[in-house]
Write a protein that holds these residues in place. Structure first.
Motif, PDB file in Angstrom:
ATOM      1  N   ASN A  93       0.996  -1.315   0.091  1.00 21.37           N
ATOM      2  CA  ASN A  93      -0.152  -0.006   0.005  1.00 21.37           C
ATOM      3  C   ASN A  93       0.847   1.247  -0.192  1.00 21.37           C
ATOM      4  O   ASN A  93       0.306   2.307   0.138  1.00 21.37           O
ATOM      5  CB  ASN A  93      -1.063  -0.051   1.295  1.00 21.37           C
ATOM      6  CG  ASN A  93      -0.228  -0.011   2.570  1.00 21.37           C
ATOM      7  OD1 ASN A  93       0.873  -0.314   2.494  1.00 21.37           O
ATOM      8  ND2 ASN A  93      -1.104   0.229   3.686  1.00 21.37           N
ATOM      9  N   VAL A  94       2.124   1.000  -0.246  1.00 20.92           N
ATOM     10  CA  VAL A  94       3.209   2.229  -0.387  1.00 20.92           C
ATOM     11  C   VAL A  94       3.458   2.503  -1.871  1.00 20.92           C
ATOM     12  O   VAL A  94       3.843   1.470  -2.530  1.00 20.92           O
ATOM     13  CB  VAL A  94       4.479   1.926   0.286  1.00 20.92           C
ATOM     14  CG1 VAL A  94       5.415   2.983   0.286  1.00 20.92           C
ATOM     15  CG2 VAL A  94       4.094   1.621   1.683  1.00 20.92           C
ATOM     16  N   ASN A  95       3.165   3.620  -2.332  1.00 21.04           N
ATOM     17  CA  ASN A  95       3.468   3.805  -3.835  1.00 21.04           C
ATOM     18  C   ASN A  95       4.894   3.766  -4.229  1.00 21.04           C
ATOM     19  O   ASN A  95       5.612   4.021  -3.721  1.00 21.04           O
ATOM     20  CB  ASN A  95       2.967   5.381  -3.991  1.00 21.04           C
ATOM     21  CG  ASN A  95       1.203   5.363  -4.288  1.00 21.04           C
ATOM     22  OD1 ASN A  95       0.669   4.546  -4.076  1.00 21.04           O
ATOM     23  ND2 ASN A  95       1.005   6.783  -4.572  1.00 21.04           N
ATOM     24  N   THR A  96       4.829   3.029  -5.478  1.00 22.65           N
ATOM     25  CA  THR A  96       6.109   2.881  -6.013  1.00 22.65           C
ATOM     26  C   THR A  96       5.666   3.243  -7.545  1.00 22.65           C
ATOM     27  O   THR A  96       5.086   2.568  -8.115  1.00 22.65           O
ATOM     28  CB  THR A  96       6.945   1.380  -5.777  1.00 22.65           C
ATOM     29  OG1 THR A  96       6.036   0.629  -6.027  1.00 22.65           O
ATOM     30  CG2 THR A  96       7.556   1.373  -4.516  1.00 22.65           C
TER      31      THR A  96
ATOM     32  N   ALA B 201       0.853   1.387 -12.422  1.00 27.87           N
ATOM     33  CA  ALA B 201       1.588   1.559 -11.407  1.00 27.87           C
ATOM     34  C   ALA B 201       1.432   3.328 -11.038  1.00 27.87           C
ATOM     35  O   ALA B 201       1.047   4.069 -11.830  1.00 27.87           O
ATOM     36  CB  ALA B 201       3.020   1.487 -11.423  1.00 27.87           C
ATOM     37  N   PRO B 202       1.550   3.659  -9.747  1.00 27.78           N
ATOM     38  CA  PRO B 202       1.386   5.186  -9.302  1.00 27.78           C
ATOM     39  C   PRO B 202       2.330   6.040 -10.318  1.00 27.78           C
ATOM     40  O   PRO B 202       3.290   5.630 -10.831  1.00 27.78           O
ATOM     41  CB  PRO B 202       1.679   5.117  -7.863  1.00 27.78           C
ATOM     42  CG  PRO B 202       1.322   3.808  -7.397  1.00 27.78           C
ATOM     43  CD  PRO B 202       1.645   2.879  -8.460  1.00 27.78           C
ATOM     44  N   ASP B 203       1.970   7.339 -10.368  1.00 23.84           N
ATOM     45  CA  ASP B 203       2.803   8.133 -11.186  1.00 23.84           C
ATOM     46  C   ASP B 203       4.162   8.435 -10.499  1.00 23.84           C
ATOM     47  O   ASP B 203       5.375   8.686 -10.948  1.00 23.84           O
ATOM     48  CB  ASP B 203       2.298   9.509 -11.409  1.00 23.84           C
ATOM     49  CG  ASP B 203       0.782   9.263 -12.403  1.00 23.84           C
ATOM     50  OD1 ASP B 203       1.059   8.273 -13.308  1.00 23.84           O
ATOM     51  OD2 ASP B 203       0.055  10.234 -12.504  1.00 23.84           O
ATOM     52  N   SER B 204       4.144   8.222  -9.277  1.00 25.51           N
ATOM     53  CA  SER B 204       5.726   8.488  -8.005  1.00 25.51           C
ATOM     54  C   SER B 204       5.635   7.956  -7.036  1.00 25.51           C
ATOM     55  O   SER B 204       4.563   7.340  -6.749  1.00 25.51           O
ATOM     56  CB  SER B 204       5.335  10.310  -7.857  1.00 25.51           C
ATOM     57  OG  SER B 204       4.126  10.599  -7.225  1.00 25.51           O
TER      58      SER B 204
ATOM     59  N   GLY C 121       1.357   9.386  -0.438  1.00 21.79           N
ATOM     60  CA  GLY C 121       1.701   8.408  -1.280  1.00 21.79           C
ATOM     61  C   GLY C 121       1.432   6.889  -0.646  1.00 21.79           C
ATOM     62  O   GLY C 121       1.776   5.979  -1.106  1.00 21.79           O
ATOM     63  N   VAL C 122       0.810   6.990   0.433  1.00 21.60           N
ATOM     64  CA  VAL C 122       0.334   5.684   1.309  1.00 21.60           C
ATOM     65  C   VAL C 122      -0.976   5.592   1.048  1.00 21.60           C
ATOM     66  O   VAL C 122      -1.734   6.443   1.423  1.00 21.60           O
ATOM     67  CB  VAL C 122       1.108   5.632   2.539  1.00 21.60           C
ATOM     68  CG1 VAL C 122       0.645   4.037   3.072  1.00 21.60           C
ATOM     69  CG2 VAL C 122       2.508   5.674   2.502  1.00 21.60           C
TER      70      VAL C 122
ATOM     71  N   TYR D  61      -7.652   9.899  -2.119  1.00 21.30           N
ATOM     72  CA  TYR D  61      -6.328   9.000  -2.750  1.00 21.30           C
ATOM     73  C   TYR D  61      -6.847   8.647  -4.093  1.00 21.30           C
ATOM     74  O   TYR D  61      -5.862   8.591  -5.050  1.00 21.30           O
ATOM     75  CB  TYR D  61      -6.005   8.027  -1.929  1.00 21.30           C
ATOM     76  CG  TYR D  61      -4.862   6.950  -2.382  1.00 21.30           C
ATOM     77  CD1 TYR D  61      -3.658   7.423  -2.476  1.00 21.30           C
ATOM     78  CD2 TYR D  61      -5.295   5.775  -3.094  1.00 21.30           C
ATOM     79  CE1 TYR D  61      -2.651   6.253  -2.731  1.00 21.30           C
ATOM     80  CE2 TYR D  61      -4.311   4.995  -3.469  1.00 21.30           C
ATOM     81  CZ  TYR D  61      -2.998   5.462  -3.725  1.00 21.30           C
ATOM     82  OH  TYR D  61      -2.243   4.555  -4.057  1.00 21.30           O
ATOM     83  N   LEU D  62      -7.927   8.144  -4.160  1.00 23.24           N
ATOM     84  CA  LEU D  62      -8.306   7.288  -5.466  1.00 23.24           C
ATOM     85  C   LEU D  62      -7.990   8.038  -6.649  1.00 23.24           C
ATOM     86  O   LEU D  62      -7.793   7.328  -7.829  1.00 23.24           O
ATOM     87  CB  LEU D  62      -9.592   6.796  -5.424  1.00 23.24           C
ATOM     88  CG  LEU D  62     -10.001   5.705  -4.255  1.00 23.24           C
ATOM     89  CD1 LEU D  62     -11.475   5.307  -3.993  1.00 23.24           C
ATOM     90  CD2 LEU D  62      -9.058   4.384  -4.798  1.00 23.24           C
ATOM     91  N   PRO D  63      -8.305   9.438  -6.575  1.00 21.68           N
ATOM     92  CA  PRO D  63      -8.289  10.245  -7.866  1.00 21.68           C
ATOM     93  C   PRO D  63      -6.771  10.169  -8.638  1.00 21.68           C
ATOM     94  O   PRO D  63      -6.428  10.596  -9.620  1.00 21.68           O
ATOM     95  CB  PRO D  63      -8.886  11.547  -7.859  1.00 21.68           C
ATOM     96  CG  PRO D  63      -9.886  11.184  -6.660  1.00 21.68           C
ATOM     97  CD  PRO D  63      -9.285   9.965  -5.858  1.00 21.68           C
ATOM     98  N   THR D  64      -6.004   9.825  -7.645  1.00 25.00           N
ATOM     99  CA  THR D  64      -4.536   9.715  -8.005  1.00 25.00           C
ATOM    100  C   THR D  64      -4.067   8.503  -8.781  1.00 25.00           C
ATOM    101  O   THR D  64      -2.990   8.566  -9.367  1.00 25.00           O
ATOM    102  CB  THR D  64      -3.654   9.993  -6.802  1.00 25.00           C
ATOM    103  OG1 THR D  64      -3.645   8.924  -6.176  1.00 25.00           O
ATOM    104  CG2 THR D  64      -4.114  11.314  -6.042  1.00 25.00           C
ATOM    105  N   ARG D  65      -4.934   7.585  -8.928  1.00 18.63           N
ATOM    106  CA  ARG D  65      -4.751   6.350  -9.475  1.00 18.63           C
ATOM    107  C   ARG D  65      -6.044   6.041 -10.633  1.00 18.63           C
ATOM    108  O   ARG D  65      -6.804   6.631 -10.541  1.00 18.63           O
ATOM    109  CB  ARG D  65      -4.936   5.361  -8.345  1.00 18.63           C
ATOM    110  CG  ARG D  65      -3.905   5.539  -7.255  1.00 18.63           C
ATOM    111  CD  ARG D  65      -2.404   5.320  -7.719  1.00 18.63           C
ATOM    112  NE  ARG D  65      -2.302   3.986  -8.252  1.00 18.63           N
ATOM    113  CZ  ARG D  65      -2.235   2.857  -7.543  1.00 18.63           C
ATOM    114  NH1 ARG D  65      -2.068   2.711  -6.459  1.00 18.63           N
ATOM    115  NH2 ARG D  65      -2.169   1.448  -8.384  1.00 18.63           N
ATOM    116  N   GLU D  66      -5.635   5.118 -11.531  1.00 17.63           N
ATOM    117  CA  GLU D  66      -6.627   4.583 -12.357  1.00 17.63           C
ATOM    118  C   GLU D  66      -7.522   3.668 -11.809  1.00 17.63           C
ATOM    119  O   GLU D  66      -6.965   2.988 -10.617  1.00 17.63           O
ATOM    120  CB  GLU D  66      -5.645   3.962 -13.568  1.00 17.63           C
ATOM    121  CG  GLU D  66      -4.969   4.979 -14.680  1.00 17.63           C
ATOM    122  CD  GLU D  66      -4.796   4.109 -15.717  1.00 17.63           C
ATOM    123  OE1 GLU D  66      -4.672   2.883 -15.900  1.00 17.63           O
ATOM    124  OE2 GLU D  66      -3.978   4.705 -16.671  1.00 17.63           O
TER     125      GLU D  66
END
Length: 540
Positions: A128-131, A147-150, A254-255, A376-381
């Protein structure tokens, strides 16, 4: 008195006798006897060190001498993941760049440009930690695409420190905040993680994969996250060390969130010094000590960490929690005796306000989860808010194979917003009572820390039943935002139990120092034997 950062604290810890007396030097005689053949045949030896017991300072000393490389160490861990992880299912994926990262670290070591104690050290991250270079799923198919953007901020710190990001670990899906009767260690993405000590037993959660991977020596350290118990319970149940830092010491950017009021990432390791060194990177040089807080002297830290009298004069309150069973209570009695023999004063305490905390915490978390997951969800697909996430789970049968329900999601959707005066009053009362529950007890008894069992013996994993995990010891520190640390206390049968230590706000450094002394005295770590089952007498 001059203030110390955690980086200064860990620099002292490296040179005191703790290193010589750390788990790397412990005898394995206790592992002999019937059932040893259940342990994997894969060797934990690499380059003259035992991965089960080696510490980061020992690894760095060898890398500085040139007798061990990060590349060789990383390859050894990758081999162990391939050979051992099928038994426990703790690692979701390994990084395709891990060996490249290790080679870059070796070049820095050769040029005398090491970036510090984590340079070249393989680290696993809870998923659950963005990479930016690997999927980050929180165990859910809803996030299993791009994957997350950052990177999360904490991953950026690890990379800057030269750590080798080895891969991602399984977790209880959505950090155990989805179903009313969850099964810890299960996710739709990763399936079920098993406890390495007894494979049909549960690893606790939600940092299940991080703890189980460490117990099986699949990385040197790992990152977990906690809202309430998700670092310290799996650490205790898998026989490793886990620190839940003070709230705000480690960035949560980012978590994948549950609650900004309680969430924190933290280090997990097989010994306290590795956890301390990792926190020094995660938290930075100046985030652990508040202005005006007392700091430790070199001498007091040395006493606590490595010398035989390191516990002398320390006052520890024991919160027994007999509800966790007679065997755990007996272990706490033996633990108190060992600490008393080492010069500590152990006094029995009770923790006030716990019933009220239990009444208020869950409703507050529901409102906070709705707010934070929608951010958080809008930062991801994938689903863009909680309502879409609920619908996603309804239409994907694999999401219903163990976490059959999503009652917590549905309750969060209907919960009052965090702007609601009733919610605000609830969170204010929670913060006040949780802090008073620790502060008042510590002040009344003049304590250095409060101790309690971190977990019961691991229960049998059962999707139909769900967890048997009413474990109240983590709640006071979790709700207060104070630090807590689980260190191995011993075994009940074949199953590990941790000793949970908690202290006041931003006393992370003091807690780690005390934890090192407790670890040194108890010497309770034992390698897992990967038994298929154990007699039912130790089940819950």
């Amino acid at each position: 008195m001059k203030k110390r950062s955690l980086a200064a604290l860990t620099a002292i810890l490296v040179v005191v006798p703790l290193v010589a007396a750390a788990p790397g030097q412990r005898a394995r005689a206790a592992e002999s006897g019937p059932g040893d053949t259940a342990r994997p045949a894969e060797s934990t030896l690499v380059g003259g060190v035992d991965l089960d017991t080696v510490t980061i300072p020992e690894l760095q000393a060898r890398m500085d001498r040139g007798s061990l490389s990060s590349l060789r160490l990383t390859r050894a861990y990758l081999r162990r993941i391939k050979a051992v992880d099928p038994r426990i299912n703790a690692v979701l994926r390994t990084s395709p760049t891990a060996l490249r990262q290790a080679a870059a670290s070796d070049l820095r070591h050769r040029l005398g440009k090491s970036r510090g104690p984590l340079d070249g050290i393989p680290v696993l991250l809870k998923d659950n930690v963005n990479t930016h270079d690997m999927p980050t799923t929180a165990g859910s198919l809803a996030l299993a695409g791009k994957a997350p953007d950052s990177d999360a901020d904490l991953v950026g710190r690890l990379r800057a420190a030269g750590a080798v990001i080895l891969g991602k670990t399984n977790l209880s899906e959505w950090a155990n905040f989805r179903a009313a009767k969850p099964t810890s260690g299960w996710s739709a993405v990763g399936g079920q993680t098993n406890n390495p000590y007894v494979l049909d037993r549960n690893p606790c959660g939600s940092s299940s994969g991080s703890a189980a991977a460490l117990a099986a020596s699949l990385a040197q350290v790992a990152i977990g996250t906690e809202t309430d118990g998700s670092i310290v319970c799996p650490a205790g149940m898998n026989g490793v060390v886990g620190l839940k830092p003070s709230l705000g010491v480690v960035s949560q950017s980012g978590v994948v969130p549950i609650s900004a009021e309680q969430d924190t990432a933290g280090p997990m390791a097989r010994n306290v010094i590795d956890a301390a060194l990792t926190l020094s990177v995660l938290g930075g040089r100046d985030t652990v000590r508040p202005d005006g807080a007392p700091s430790l002297t070199d001498a007091s830290l040395t006493d606590s960490a490595g010398r035989p009298d390191g516990l002398r004069g320390k006052r520890i309150g024991l919160w027994r929690l007999p509800s966790l069973g007679a065997e755990v209570d007996a272990l706490m009695t033996r633990t108190a005796e060992r600490l008393t023999e080492a010069g500590a004063e152990v006094v029995e305490v009770s923790m006030p306000y716990q019933e009220r905390l239990a009444e208020l915490e869950f409703p507050a978390l529901l409102s906070e989860f709705h707010r934070d997951i929608d951010a958080y969800l809008p930062t991801r697909e994938g689903p863009q808010d909680l309502a879409e996430l609920i619908e996603f789970n309804r239409t994907h049968p694999r999401e219903q194979t163990c976490f059959a329900g999503q009652e917590l999601f549905e309750q969060a959707l209907a919960a009052p917003p965090t702007t609601d005066p009733e919610y605000r009053a609830m969170r204010a009362e929670l913060t006040d009572l949780s802090r008073r529950s620790i502060d008042e007890v510590m002040a009344a008894h003049g304590l250095d820390a409060i101790a309690s069992p971190a977990n019961p013996p691991a229960w049998t994993t059962d999707c139909a039943r769900g967890d048997n995990d009413v474990i109240p010891s983590s709640t006071p520190a979790a709700v207060a935002g104070y630090p807590s640390l689980s260190v191995p206390a011993g075994l009940v049968g074949e199953l590990p139990v941790g000793l949970l230590l908690m202290a006041g706000d931003r006393q992370d450094a003091e807690l780690l120092s005390l934890g090192a002394a407790v670890e040194h005295r108890l010497d309770a770590w034992r390698a897992p034997r990967y038994l298929s089952s154990t007699p039912s007498g130790t089940s819950r």
